[in-house]
Design a protein around this motif. Structure first.
Motif, short mmCIF file in Angstrom:
data_model
loop_
_atom_site.label_atom_id
_atom_site.label_comp_id
_atom_site.label_asym_id
_atom_site.label_seq_id
_atom_site.Cartn_x
_atom_site.Cartn_y
_atom_site.Cartn_z
N GLU A 1 0.85 -1.19 0.00
CA GLU A 1 0.00 0.00 0.00
C GLU A 1 0.89 1.24 0.00
O GLU A 1 0.79 2.11 0.85
CB GLU A 1 -0.90 -0.01 1.23
CG GLU A 1 -1.72 -1.29 1.37
CD GLU A 1 -2.30 -1.46 2.77
OE1 GLU A 1 -2.00 -0.60 3.64
OE2 GLU A 1 -3.03 -2.42 2.99
N ARG A 2 1.75 1.34 -0.99
CA ARG A 2 2.87 2.28 -0.91
C ARG A 2 2.65 3.57 -1.68
O ARG A 2 3.54 4.42 -1.70
CB ARG A 2 4.13 1.59 -1.42
CG ARG A 2 4.09 1.25 -2.89
CD ARG A 2 5.25 0.34 -3.29
NE ARG A 2 5.47 0.29 -4.72
CZ ARG A 2 4.73 -0.36 -5.59
NH1 ARG A 2 3.69 -1.04 -5.18
NH2 ARG A 2 5.02 -0.34 -6.88
N ASN A 3 1.55 3.74 -2.39
CA ASN A 3 1.27 4.98 -3.14
C ASN A 3 2.39 5.31 -4.13
O ASN A 3 2.79 6.47 -4.28
CB ASN A 3 1.07 6.15 -2.17
CG ASN A 3 -0.21 6.05 -1.38
OD1 ASN A 3 -1.27 5.83 -1.94
ND2 ASN A 3 -0.12 6.16 -0.07
N GLY A 4 2.91 4.28 -4.81
CA GLY A 4 3.95 4.51 -5.81
C GLY A 4 5.33 4.70 -5.25
O GLY A 4 6.28 4.96 -6.00
N ALA A 5 5.51 4.60 -3.94
CA ALA A 5 6.81 4.81 -3.31
C ALA A 5 7.66 3.55 -3.39
O ALA A 5 7.15 2.44 -3.55
CB ALA A 5 6.64 5.24 -1.86
N GLU A 6 8.96 3.75 -3.27
CA GLU A 6 9.90 2.63 -3.26
C GLU A 6 10.27 2.20 -1.86
O GLU A 6 10.87 1.14 -1.67
CB GLU A 6 11.17 3.03 -4.02
CG GLU A 6 10.94 3.19 -5.49
CD GLU A 6 11.66 4.39 -6.08
OE1 GLU A 6 12.11 4.30 -7.22
OE2 GLU A 6 11.76 5.41 -5.39
N ALA A 7 9.92 3.01 -0.85
CA ALA A 7 10.23 2.67 0.53
C ALA A 7 9.13 3.20 1.44
O ALA A 7 8.58 4.28 1.21
CB ALA A 7 11.57 3.24 0.94
N VAL A 8 8.80 2.42 2.46
CA VAL A 8 7.83 2.82 3.48
C VAL A 8 8.56 2.84 4.82
O VAL A 8 9.09 1.82 5.25
CB VAL A 8 6.64 1.86 3.54
CG1 VAL A 8 5.66 2.29 4.63
CG2 VAL A 8 5.93 1.78 2.20
N PHE A 9 8.61 4.01 5.45
CA PHE A 9 9.23 4.14 6.77
C PHE A 9 8.10 4.15 7.79
O PHE A 9 7.23 5.03 7.76
CB PHE A 9 10.03 5.43 6.87
CG PHE A 9 11.34 5.39 6.10
CD1 PHE A 9 11.65 4.33 5.28
CD2 PHE A 9 12.26 6.41 6.23
CE1 PHE A 9 12.84 4.27 4.58
CE2 PHE A 9 13.46 6.38 5.53
CZ PHE A 9 13.75 5.30 4.71
N CYS A 10 8.12 3.19 8.69
CA CYS A 10 6.95 2.95 9.54
C CYS A 10 7.30 3.02 11.02
O CYS A 10 8.36 2.56 11.45
CB CYS A 10 6.37 1.58 9.20
SG CYS A 10 4.74 1.28 9.90
N ARG A 11 6.41 3.60 11.78
CA ARG A 11 6.43 3.52 13.24
C ARG A 11 5.29 2.60 13.67
O ARG A 11 4.15 2.79 13.27
CB ARG A 11 6.25 4.90 13.87
CG ARG A 11 5.91 4.86 15.37
CD ARG A 11 5.79 6.25 15.96
NE ARG A 11 7.11 6.86 16.05
CZ ARG A 11 7.30 8.15 16.34
NH1 ARG A 11 6.25 8.95 16.53
NH2 ARG A 11 8.52 8.64 16.41
N VAL A 12 5.61 1.62 14.51
CA VAL A 12 4.60 0.72 15.05
C VAL A 12 4.24 1.20 16.45
O VAL A 12 5.12 1.45 17.28
CB VAL A 12 5.10 -0.73 15.08
CG1 VAL A 12 4.18 -1.60 15.94
CG2 VAL A 12 5.18 -1.29 13.67
N ILE A 13 2.94 1.32 16.71
CA ILE A 13 2.45 1.70 18.04
C ILE A 13 1.65 0.52 18.58
O ILE A 13 0.61 0.15 18.03
CB ILE A 13 1.57 2.96 17.96
CG1 ILE A 13 2.35 4.12 17.34
CG2 ILE A 13 1.05 3.34 19.34
CD1 ILE A 13 1.50 5.32 16.99
#
Length: 524
Positions: free
Chosen positions: A371-383
Protein backbone atom coordinates in the motif's frame (compact mmCIF):
# COMPACT_ATOMS: atom_id res chain seq x y z
CA UNK A 1 -11.89 22.28 -27.67
CA UNK A 2 -9.20 22.45 -30.32
CA UNK A 3 -6.90 25.39 -29.53
CA UNK A 4 -6.99 26.56 -33.16
CA UNK A 5 -10.77 26.95 -33.01
CA UNK A 6 -10.54 28.84 -29.73
CA UNK A 7 -7.88 31.14 -31.20
CA UNK A 8 -10.04 31.87 -34.22
CA UNK A 9 -13.06 32.69 -32.04
CA UNK A 10 -10.94 34.91 -29.79
CA UNK A 11 -9.50 36.90 -32.69
CA UNK A 12 -12.86 37.21 -34.43
CA UNK A 13 -14.40 39.12 -31.55
CA UNK A 14 -13.88 42.85 -31.15
CA UNK A 15 -12.10 44.24 -28.13
CA UNK A 16 -15.46 45.36 -26.70
CA UNK A 17 -16.96 41.89 -27.13
CA UNK A 18 -13.92 40.21 -25.61
CA UNK A 19 -14.18 42.53 -22.62
CA UNK A 20 -17.82 41.57 -22.06
CA UNK A 21 -19.09 38.81 -19.88
CA UNK A 22 -19.55 36.26 -22.67
CA UNK A 23 -20.78 32.73 -22.11
CA UNK A 24 -19.90 31.07 -18.84
CA UNK A 25 -19.50 27.55 -17.59
CA UNK A 26 -21.79 26.85 -14.60
CA UNK A 27 -19.80 27.34 -11.37
CA UNK A 28 -19.73 25.45 -8.12
CA UNK A 29 -18.70 22.12 -9.59
CA UNK A 30 -17.68 19.48 -7.03
CA UNK A 31 -14.18 18.08 -6.59
CA UNK A 32 -12.79 15.76 -9.30
CA UNK A 33 -15.73 15.47 -11.69
CA UNK A 34 -15.74 14.89 -15.47
CA UNK A 35 -15.48 18.05 -17.54
CA UNK A 36 -18.95 19.44 -18.27
CA UNK A 37 -20.14 19.18 -21.86
CA UNK A 38 -21.06 22.87 -21.91
CA UNK A 39 -18.18 25.34 -21.75
CA UNK A 40 -17.28 28.89 -22.67
CA UNK A 41 -16.30 28.82 -26.35
CA UNK A 42 -13.82 31.68 -26.00
CA UNK A 43 -11.85 29.90 -23.27
CA UNK A 44 -10.00 26.65 -24.15
CA UNK A 45 -9.52 23.85 -21.66
CA UNK A 46 -6.05 23.43 -20.15
CA UNK A 47 -4.11 21.75 -17.35
CA UNK A 48 -1.60 23.10 -14.87
CA UNK A 49 0.46 21.57 -12.05
CA UNK A 50 0.55 23.09 -8.57
CA UNK A 51 3.36 22.09 -6.18
CA UNK A 52 4.92 23.60 -3.05
CA UNK A 53 7.30 22.91 -0.17
CA UNK A 54 9.92 21.05 -2.19
CA UNK A 55 12.61 21.60 0.50
CA UNK A 56 15.21 20.35 -1.96
CA UNK A 57 18.26 18.88 -0.27
CA UNK A 58 16.66 18.83 3.19
CA UNK A 59 17.62 15.70 5.17
CA UNK A 60 15.14 13.29 6.68
CA UNK A 61 14.58 13.90 10.39
CA UNK A 62 14.53 11.38 13.20
CA UNK A 63 16.49 8.60 11.46
CA UNK A 64 19.60 6.89 12.77
CA UNK A 65 22.63 5.77 10.81
CA UNK A 66 21.17 2.30 10.40
CA UNK A 67 18.52 3.67 8.03
CA UNK A 68 21.10 5.20 5.68
CA UNK A 69 23.14 2.00 5.74
CA UNK A 70 20.04 -0.02 4.83
CA UNK A 71 19.43 2.12 1.69
CA UNK A 72 22.89 2.57 0.15
CA UNK A 73 21.79 3.06 -3.48
CA UNK A 74 19.32 5.48 -5.06
CA UNK A 75 16.31 3.19 -5.26
CA UNK A 76 15.44 -0.12 -6.88
CA UNK A 77 16.45 -0.18 -10.54
CA UNK A 78 13.19 -1.92 -11.41
CA UNK A 79 11.11 1.13 -10.51
CA UNK A 80 9.90 2.96 -13.64
CA UNK A 81 9.66 6.19 -11.67
CA UNK A 82 13.11 6.18 -10.13
CA UNK A 83 14.91 7.78 -13.06
CA UNK A 84 12.60 9.27 -15.72
CA UNK A 85 14.36 9.65 -19.02
CA UNK A 86 13.04 13.20 -19.34
CA UNK A 87 15.19 14.43 -16.45
CA UNK A 88 18.58 12.75 -16.56
CA UNK A 89 20.72 15.39 -14.91
CA UNK A 90 18.85 16.25 -11.71
CA UNK A 91 19.94 13.18 -9.77
CA UNK A 92 23.24 11.45 -9.25
CA UNK A 93 23.83 7.89 -8.11
CA UNK A 94 24.13 7.93 -4.34
CA UNK A 95 22.43 7.23 -1.05
CA UNK A 96 18.72 6.73 -1.60
CA UNK A 97 17.70 8.84 1.38
CA UNK A 98 19.88 11.78 0.32
CA UNK A 99 18.41 11.58 -3.19
CA UNK A 100 14.73 11.33 -2.22
CA UNK A 101 13.75 14.98 -2.73
CA UNK A 102 15.54 15.03 -6.11
CA UNK A 103 13.74 11.85 -7.20
CA UNK A 104 10.46 13.59 -6.31
CA UNK A 105 11.59 16.60 -8.37
CA UNK A 106 12.23 14.30 -11.36
CA UNK A 107 8.71 12.97 -11.01
CA UNK A 108 7.28 16.48 -10.79
CA UNK A 109 8.85 17.31 -14.14
CA UNK A 110 7.57 14.05 -15.61
CA UNK A 111 4.07 14.92 -14.36
CA UNK A 112 4.19 18.27 -16.17
CA UNK A 113 5.08 16.55 -19.43
CA UNK A 114 2.76 13.54 -19.08
CA UNK A 115 -0.23 15.68 -18.08
CA UNK A 116 0.33 18.19 -20.90
CA UNK A 117 0.58 21.06 -18.41
CA UNK A 118 0.54 24.60 -19.78
CA UNK A 119 2.40 25.84 -16.71
CA UNK A 120 3.82 24.85 -13.31
CA UNK A 121 3.21 26.79 -10.09
CA UNK A 122 5.67 26.50 -7.17
CA UNK A 123 4.16 28.08 -4.04
CA UNK A 124 7.20 28.59 -1.84
CA UNK A 125 9.80 26.78 0.27
CA UNK A 126 11.57 25.39 -2.77
CA UNK A 127 14.72 25.22 -0.65
CA UNK A 128 15.18 24.60 3.05
CA UNK A 129 16.78 28.03 3.46
CA UNK A 130 17.00 31.28 1.51
CA UNK A 131 20.32 30.40 -0.17
CA UNK A 132 19.57 26.82 -1.16
CA UNK A 133 22.28 24.29 -1.89
CA UNK A 134 23.91 24.89 -5.26
CA UNK A 135 23.01 21.42 -6.46
CA UNK A 136 19.32 22.18 -5.92
CA UNK A 137 19.56 25.39 -7.94
CA UNK A 138 21.24 23.61 -10.84
CA UNK A 139 18.67 20.80 -10.71
CA UNK A 140 15.86 23.35 -10.93
CA UNK A 141 17.56 25.33 -13.69
CA UNK A 142 18.01 22.18 -15.77
CA UNK A 143 14.38 21.19 -15.21
CA UNK A 144 13.16 24.67 -16.17
CA UNK A 145 15.16 24.50 -19.40
CA UNK A 146 13.58 21.18 -20.35
CA UNK A 147 10.13 22.56 -19.52
CA UNK A 148 10.90 25.56 -21.72
CA UNK A 149 11.59 23.18 -24.62
CA UNK A 150 8.10 21.76 -24.00
CA UNK A 151 6.51 25.28 -23.89
CA UNK A 152 5.73 24.99 -20.18
CA UNK A 153 5.90 28.20 -18.15
CA UNK A 154 6.90 28.27 -14.47
CA UNK A 155 5.68 30.63 -11.72
CA UNK A 156 7.49 30.87 -8.36
CA UNK A 157 6.40 32.58 -5.13
CA UNK A 158 8.96 32.32 -2.34
CA UNK A 159 8.00 31.40 1.23
CA UNK A 160 9.36 31.60 4.77
CA UNK A 161 12.16 29.05 4.29
CA UNK A 162 13.39 30.62 1.03
CA UNK A 163 12.48 34.33 1.14
CA UNK A 164 13.63 36.59 -1.66
CA UNK A 165 17.36 37.27 -1.43
CA UNK A 166 18.88 40.61 -2.46
CA UNK A 167 21.08 40.82 -5.51
CA UNK A 168 21.39 38.55 -8.53
CA UNK A 169 20.68 34.82 -8.32
CA UNK A 170 23.74 32.55 -8.20
CA UNK A 171 22.13 30.49 -11.00
CA UNK A 172 20.01 32.38 -13.56
CA UNK A 173 16.59 31.04 -14.53
CA UNK A 174 15.54 30.75 -18.20
CA UNK A 175 12.96 33.20 -19.57
CA UNK A 176 10.01 30.80 -19.16
CA UNK A 177 10.29 31.34 -15.37
CA UNK A 178 8.50 34.16 -13.52
CA UNK A 179 9.55 34.85 -9.94
CA UNK A 180 7.03 36.99 -8.07
CA UNK A 181 8.58 39.87 -6.15
CA UNK A 182 7.81 41.70 -2.88
CA UNK A 183 4.68 43.27 -4.40
CA UNK A 184 1.77 41.48 -6.05
CA UNK A 185 2.21 41.26 -9.80
CA UNK A 186 0.39 39.31 -12.50
CA UNK A 187 1.15 37.56 -15.76
CA UNK A 188 -1.11 36.33 -18.56
CA UNK A 189 -0.45 32.82 -19.81
CA UNK A 190 -0.87 32.62 -23.59
CA UNK A 191 -0.95 29.51 -25.75
CA UNK A 192 -0.93 29.82 -29.54
CA UNK A 193 -2.11 33.41 -29.18
CA UNK A 194 -5.00 32.47 -26.89
CA UNK A 195 -5.15 33.76 -23.27
CA UNK A 196 -5.48 30.81 -20.89
CA UNK A 197 -5.22 32.34 -17.41
CA UNK A 198 -4.07 35.28 -15.31
CA UNK A 199 -1.63 34.35 -12.54
CA UNK A 200 -1.00 36.73 -9.62
CA UNK A 201 1.56 36.19 -6.87
CA UNK A 202 3.81 37.64 -4.20
CA UNK A 203 6.94 36.36 -2.42
CA UNK A 204 8.02 36.58 1.21
CA UNK A 205 10.92 38.96 1.85
CA UNK A 206 11.68 37.71 5.37
CA UNK A 207 11.75 34.38 7.18
CA UNK A 208 9.01 35.46 9.59
CA UNK A 209 6.39 37.30 7.56
CA UNK A 210 3.60 38.59 9.83
CA UNK A 211 1.55 40.64 7.34
CA UNK A 212 -1.68 39.26 5.87
CA UNK A 213 -0.42 39.27 2.27
CA UNK A 214 -3.72 37.86 0.98
CA UNK A 215 -5.32 41.29 1.40
CA UNK A 216 -3.08 42.67 -1.37
CA UNK A 217 -4.70 40.48 -4.05
CA UNK A 218 -7.53 41.78 -6.27
CA UNK A 219 -9.17 40.04 -9.21
CA UNK A 220 -8.61 41.71 -12.57
CA UNK A 221 -11.78 43.09 -14.18
CA UNK A 222 -11.94 44.98 -17.52
CA UNK A 223 -12.81 48.63 -17.02
CA UNK A 224 -12.30 48.48 -13.26
CA UNK A 225 -9.53 50.78 -12.03
CA UNK A 226 -9.36 49.42 -8.49
CA UNK A 227 -6.78 46.65 -8.39
CA UNK A 228 -5.94 46.78 -12.10
CA UNK A 229 -2.78 48.83 -11.63
CA UNK A 230 -0.66 45.84 -10.69
CA UNK A 231 2.62 45.33 -12.50
CA UNK A 232 2.77 42.83 -15.36
CA UNK A 233 1.93 43.21 -19.02
CA UNK A 234 -1.52 42.10 -20.15
CA UNK A 235 -2.81 41.66 -23.72
CA UNK A 236 -5.54 44.00 -24.88
CA UNK A 237 -9.18 43.03 -24.48
CA UNK A 238 -8.96 40.11 -22.06
CA UNK A 239 -12.35 38.44 -21.43
CA UNK A 240 -13.92 39.16 -18.07
CA UNK A 241 -14.32 35.48 -17.28
CA UNK A 242 -10.71 34.49 -17.81
CA UNK A 243 -9.52 31.93 -15.22
CA UNK A 244 -7.56 33.74 -12.48
CA UNK A 245 -5.09 32.20 -10.02
CA UNK A 246 -3.51 33.65 -6.87
CA UNK A 247 -0.17 32.21 -5.66
CA UNK A 248 0.75 32.64 -2.00
CA UNK A 249 2.73 30.92 0.77
CA UNK A 250 0.59 31.45 3.86
CA UNK A 251 -1.09 30.03 6.94
CA UNK A 252 -4.87 29.90 6.58
CA UNK A 253 -6.57 29.97 9.96
CA UNK A 254 -7.98 26.55 10.87
CA UNK A 255 -6.18 24.83 7.98
CA UNK A 256 -2.58 25.39 9.08
CA UNK A 257 -2.78 24.30 12.72
CA UNK A 258 0.60 23.12 13.98
CA UNK A 259 2.44 25.29 11.44
CA UNK A 260 4.11 28.61 12.15
CA UNK A 261 1.61 31.45 11.43
CA UNK A 262 3.57 33.15 8.68
CA UNK A 263 1.57 35.43 6.32
CA UNK A 264 -1.54 34.57 8.38
CA UNK A 265 -4.98 35.01 6.84
CA UNK A 266 -8.58 33.91 7.22
CA UNK A 267 -10.30 31.69 4.68
CA UNK A 268 -12.78 34.52 4.04
CA UNK A 269 -9.86 36.73 2.90
CA UNK A 270 -9.31 34.24 0.07
CA UNK A 271 -12.84 33.25 -0.88
CA UNK A 272 -13.99 36.87 -1.05
CA UNK A 273 -11.24 38.05 -3.41
CA UNK A 274 -12.88 36.74 -6.58
CA UNK A 275 -10.19 34.29 -7.72
CA UNK A 276 -10.95 30.90 -9.25
CA UNK A 277 -8.02 29.08 -7.64
CA UNK A 278 -5.71 29.87 -4.71
CA UNK A 279 -2.38 28.05 -5.16
CA UNK A 280 -1.07 27.94 -1.60
CA UNK A 281 2.04 26.59 0.10
CA UNK A 282 3.23 26.07 3.71
CA UNK A 283 1.17 23.08 4.91
CA UNK A 284 2.97 19.82 4.15
CA UNK A 285 -0.11 17.58 4.33
CA UNK A 286 -1.97 18.24 1.09
CA UNK A 287 -5.67 18.96 1.00
CA UNK A 288 -8.55 21.00 -0.37
CA UNK A 289 -9.35 23.81 2.07
CA UNK A 290 -12.33 25.02 0.01
CA UNK A 291 -13.83 24.08 -3.37
CA UNK A 292 -15.89 27.20 -4.11
CA UNK A 293 -13.54 28.74 -5.05
CA UNK A 294 -10.71 26.26 -4.84
CA UNK A 295 -8.22 26.93 -2.05
CA UNK A 296 -5.57 24.22 -2.23
CA UNK A 297 -2.50 23.11 -0.32
CA UNK A 298 -0.80 20.53 -2.58
CA UNK A 299 1.41 19.37 0.31
CA UNK A 300 5.13 18.78 0.11
CA UNK A 301 6.52 16.57 -2.64
CA UNK A 302 8.36 14.40 -0.08
CA UNK A 303 7.52 13.89 3.59
CA UNK A 304 10.55 14.54 5.79
CA UNK A 305 9.67 12.89 9.11
CA UNK A 306 7.25 10.58 10.88
CA UNK A 307 4.66 13.31 11.42
CA UNK A 308 4.31 13.81 7.62
CA UNK A 309 2.56 10.54 6.86
CA UNK A 310 0.78 9.31 3.74
CA UNK A 311 1.13 10.21 0.08
CA UNK A 312 2.98 13.42 -0.84
CA UNK A 313 3.07 14.98 -4.29
CA UNK A 314 1.43 17.71 -6.36
CA UNK A 315 -2.00 18.85 -7.46
CA UNK A 316 -3.07 18.30 -11.08
CA UNK A 317 -5.64 20.96 -12.02
CA UNK A 318 -7.79 20.62 -15.15
CA UNK A 319 -9.54 23.85 -16.10
CA UNK A 320 -12.64 24.33 -18.23
CA UNK A 321 -13.86 27.93 -18.41
CA UNK A 322 -13.96 29.06 -14.79
CA UNK A 323 -14.53 25.55 -13.45
CA UNK A 324 -11.80 23.09 -12.58
CA UNK A 325 -11.16 19.59 -11.25
CA UNK A 326 -8.32 18.87 -8.82
CA UNK A 327 -6.58 15.61 -7.97
CA UNK A 328 -3.46 14.69 -6.04
CA UNK A 329 -0.63 12.92 -7.86
CA UNK A 330 1.81 11.05 -5.54
CA UNK A 331 5.49 11.79 -6.20
CA UNK A 332 7.41 10.83 -3.06
CA UNK A 333 9.76 7.83 -3.25
CA UNK A 334 9.54 7.47 0.54
CA UNK A 335 6.23 7.27 2.42
CA UNK A 336 6.02 7.62 6.20
CA UNK A 337 3.36 5.67 8.09
CA UNK A 338 2.18 5.08 11.65
CA UNK A 339 0.73 1.61 12.21
CA UNK A 340 -1.33 1.00 15.34
CA UNK A 341 -1.33 -2.67 16.37
CA UNK A 342 -3.72 -3.85 19.07
CA UNK A 343 -2.41 -6.82 21.04
CA UNK A 344 -5.39 -7.37 23.35
CA UNK A 345 -6.57 -10.97 23.43
CA UNK A 346 -9.99 -11.46 21.87
CA UNK A 347 -9.36 -8.88 19.13
CA UNK A 348 -8.70 -9.53 15.45
CA UNK A 349 -4.95 -9.73 16.14
CA UNK A 350 -4.65 -11.51 19.54
CA UNK A 351 -1.14 -12.42 20.64
CA UNK A 352 -0.19 -14.29 23.79
CA UNK A 353 3.59 -14.52 23.36
CA UNK A 354 6.38 -12.28 22.13
CA UNK A 355 7.24 -14.61 19.24
CA UNK A 356 3.59 -14.58 18.13
CA UNK A 357 3.67 -10.78 18.30
CA UNK A 358 6.81 -10.71 16.15
CA UNK A 359 5.18 -12.94 13.52
CA UNK A 360 1.97 -10.89 13.45
CA UNK A 361 3.89 -7.59 13.15
CA UNK A 362 6.03 -8.94 10.32
CA UNK A 363 2.93 -9.96 8.35
CA UNK A 364 1.26 -6.59 8.92
CA UNK A 365 4.37 -4.67 7.85
CA UNK A 366 4.81 -6.74 4.70
CA UNK A 367 1.18 -6.06 3.83
CA UNK A 368 1.82 -2.34 4.33
CA UNK A 369 4.54 -2.52 1.67
CA UNK A 370 1.85 -3.21 -0.94
CA UNK A 371 0.00 0.00 0.00
CA UNK A 372 2.87 2.28 -0.91
CA UNK A 373 1.27 4.98 -3.14
CA UNK A 374 3.95 4.51 -5.81
CA UNK A 375 6.81 4.81 -3.31
CA UNK A 376 9.90 2.63 -3.26
CA UNK A 377 10.23 2.67 0.53
CA UNK A 378 7.83 2.82 3.48
CA UNK A 379 9.23 4.14 6.77
CA UNK A 380 6.95 2.95 9.54
CA UNK A 381 6.43 3.52 13.24
CA UNK A 382 4.60 0.72 15.05
CA UNK A 383 2.45 1.70 18.04
CA UNK A 384 1.49 -1.23 20.27
CA UNK A 385 -1.70 -0.71 22.27
CA UNK A 386 -4.23 -2.65 24.28
CA UNK A 387 -4.42 -4.49 27.61
CA UNK A 388 -2.13 -7.51 27.55
CA UNK A 389 -0.23 -9.90 29.80
CA UNK A 390 2.81 -9.05 27.66
CA UNK A 391 2.91 -5.48 28.97
CA UNK A 392 5.48 -6.12 31.69
CA UNK A 393 7.73 -8.14 29.34
CA UNK A 394 7.56 -5.44 26.67
CA UNK A 395 8.57 -2.83 29.25
CA UNK A 396 11.69 -4.67 30.35
CA UNK A 397 14.89 -2.83 29.35
CA UNK A 398 16.06 -3.98 25.93
CA UNK A 399 12.85 -5.79 24.94
CA UNK A 400 11.67 -3.32 22.32
CA UNK A 401 15.20 -2.89 20.99
CA UNK A 402 15.52 -6.65 20.49
CA UNK A 403 12.15 -6.88 18.78
CA UNK A 404 13.01 -3.89 16.56
CA UNK A 405 16.33 -5.40 15.47
CA UNK A 406 14.79 -8.78 14.64
CA UNK A 407 11.96 -7.23 12.61
CA UNK A 408 14.37 -5.02 10.66
CA UNK A 409 16.43 -8.08 9.74
CA UNK A 410 13.35 -10.01 8.58
CA UNK A 411 12.03 -7.06 6.56
CA UNK A 412 15.38 -6.58 4.83
CA UNK A 413 15.15 -10.14 3.51
CA UNK A 414 11.60 -9.62 2.21
CA UNK A 415 11.41 -9.22 -1.58
CA UNK A 416 8.43 -7.01 -2.33
CA UNK A 417 7.34 -3.97 -4.38
CA UNK A 418 8.76 -1.62 -1.73
CA UNK A 419 11.20 -1.82 1.15
CA UNK A 420 9.77 -1.34 4.62
CA UNK A 421 12.02 0.28 7.19
CA UNK A 422 10.79 -0.01 10.77
CA UNK A 423 11.75 3.35 12.27
CA UNK A 424 10.79 2.53 15.85
CA UNK A 425 8.27 0.85 18.13
CA UNK A 426 6.22 2.90 20.57
CA UNK A 427 4.55 1.25 23.54
CA UNK A 428 1.01 2.25 24.53
CA UNK A 429 -0.08 -1.05 26.12
CA UNK A 430 -1.33 -1.57 29.66
CA UNK A 431 -1.38 -4.52 32.05
CA UNK A 432 -4.32 -6.88 31.61
CA UNK A 433 -5.82 -6.03 35.00
CA UNK A 434 -9.18 -5.06 36.44
CA UNK A 435 -8.36 -1.43 37.15
CA UNK A 436 -11.85 -0.81 38.53
CA UNK A 437 -11.14 -3.37 41.23
CA UNK A 438 -7.66 -1.99 41.86
CA UNK A 439 -9.13 1.50 42.27
CA UNK A 440 -11.17 0.21 45.20
CA UNK A 441 -8.11 -0.91 47.15
CA UNK A 442 -7.07 1.06 50.22
CA UNK A 443 -3.35 1.07 49.48
CA UNK A 444 -0.79 2.81 47.30
CA UNK A 445 -1.84 0.84 44.20
CA UNK A 446 -5.43 2.00 44.65
CA UNK A 447 -4.32 5.61 45.12
CA UNK A 448 -2.21 5.49 41.91
CA UNK A 449 -5.12 4.11 39.87
CA UNK A 450 -7.60 6.63 41.27
CA UNK A 451 -5.26 9.57 40.62
CA UNK A 452 -4.51 8.46 37.04
CA UNK A 453 -8.23 7.93 36.32
CA UNK A 454 -9.04 11.41 37.68
CA UNK A 455 -6.45 12.96 35.37
CA UNK A 456 -7.80 10.99 32.40
CA UNK A 457 -11.26 12.51 33.12
CA UNK A 458 -9.82 16.01 33.68
CA UNK A 459 -7.27 16.85 30.92
CA UNK A 460 -6.67 20.33 32.35
CA UNK A 461 -5.61 18.81 35.68
CA UNK A 462 -3.41 16.31 33.83
CA UNK A 463 -1.70 19.13 31.95
CA UNK A 464 -1.10 20.99 35.21
CA UNK A 465 0.49 17.96 36.86
CA UNK A 466 2.58 17.22 33.75
CA UNK A 467 3.80 20.83 33.59
CA UNK A 468 4.97 20.65 37.20
CA UNK A 469 6.65 17.29 36.68
CA UNK A 470 8.38 18.31 33.44
CA UNK A 471 9.29 21.89 34.39
CA UNK A 472 12.88 20.94 35.25
CA UNK A 473 13.32 19.26 31.86
CA UNK A 474 11.83 22.21 30.01
CA UNK A 475 14.28 24.50 31.78
CA UNK A 476 17.20 22.52 30.45
CA UNK A 477 19.09 24.69 27.93
CA UNK A 478 20.07 21.76 25.70
CA UNK A 479 16.52 20.41 25.54
CA UNK A 480 15.12 23.87 24.77
CA UNK A 481 17.56 24.18 21.86
CA UNK A 482 16.51 20.77 20.49
CA UNK A 483 12.82 21.75 20.62
CA UNK A 484 13.52 25.15 18.99
CA UNK A 485 15.36 23.50 16.11
CA UNK A 486 12.63 20.94 15.54
CA UNK A 487 12.58 17.96 17.83
CA UNK A 488 12.02 15.34 15.15
CA UNK A 489 15.63 15.84 14.10
CA UNK A 490 16.40 14.24 17.44
CA UNK A 491 13.52 11.78 17.33
CA UNK A 492 11.10 13.76 19.47
CA UNK A 493 9.28 16.29 17.31
CA UNK A 494 8.65 17.86 13.90
CA UNK A 495 9.61 20.70 11.57
CA UNK A 496 9.29 24.33 12.68
CA UNK A 497 9.48 23.15 16.29
CA UNK A 498 6.25 21.13 16.06
CA UNK A 499 6.71 18.61 18.87
CA UNK A 500 5.39 15.09 18.39
CA UNK A 501 2.18 15.04 20.44
CA UNK A 502 1.60 11.28 20.28
CA UNK A 503 1.42 11.26 24.11
CA UNK A 504 -0.85 13.89 25.67
CA UNK A 505 -0.88 14.56 29.39
CA UNK A 506 -3.78 12.07 29.96
CA UNK A 507 -1.84 9.50 27.91
CA UNK A 508 1.21 10.09 30.10
CA UNK A 509 -0.99 9.49 33.17
CA UNK A 510 -2.08 6.14 31.72
CA UNK A 511 1.55 5.24 31.00
CA UNK A 512 2.53 6.11 34.56
CA UNK A 513 -0.37 4.06 35.92
CA UNK A 514 0.64 0.98 33.95
CA UNK A 515 4.31 1.28 34.93
CA UNK A 516 3.66 1.92 38.62
CA UNK A 517 1.13 -0.89 38.90
CA UNK A 518 3.63 -3.30 37.33
CA UNK A 519 6.34 -2.20 39.78
CA UNK A 520 4.11 -2.18 42.85
CA UNK A 521 2.51 -5.51 42.00
CA UNK A 522 5.93 -7.13 41.69
CA UNK A 523 5.89 -7.81 37.91
CA UNK A 524 9.49 -6.60 37.71
Amino acid sequence: MDTRIARALYRKKSAVQRAGEGERTPGGTPLVIPFPKCYTLSMPRFTFIHAADLHLGAPFRGLDGAASAAFPSSGPSSSPLSSPSSSPSSRKKGNFLAEASFIALDRLEKACLDQGAAFLILSGDIYDDKDGVLRARFALRDMFLRLKDADVRVFIAHGNHDPLRPGPLPVAWPDNVTVFGPEVSRECVMQDGVPLALVQGISHTAARETENLALRFTRYAPGKEDGNALSGSLPEGLPADIFQIAVLHCAVGGAADGHAPYAPCALSDLTGAGFDYWALGHVHQGGIVCDAPYVVYPGSIQGLHINETGAHGCAVVRVDGRSCAVEQLPLAPVVWEKMVFTVTEGTATPVATIDALEEALLEALQTRAGERNGAEAVFCRVILEGATELDAELRRPGSLETLLERLRKELAAHDGPARVWLKDIRLATSPDRDFAALAGRDDLVGEVVRLASAMRDDPARAEEVADRALSALRGNAKLKKILALGGEAHGIGGMDGAVDTALSAPDLADEAKALLCSLLEGDE
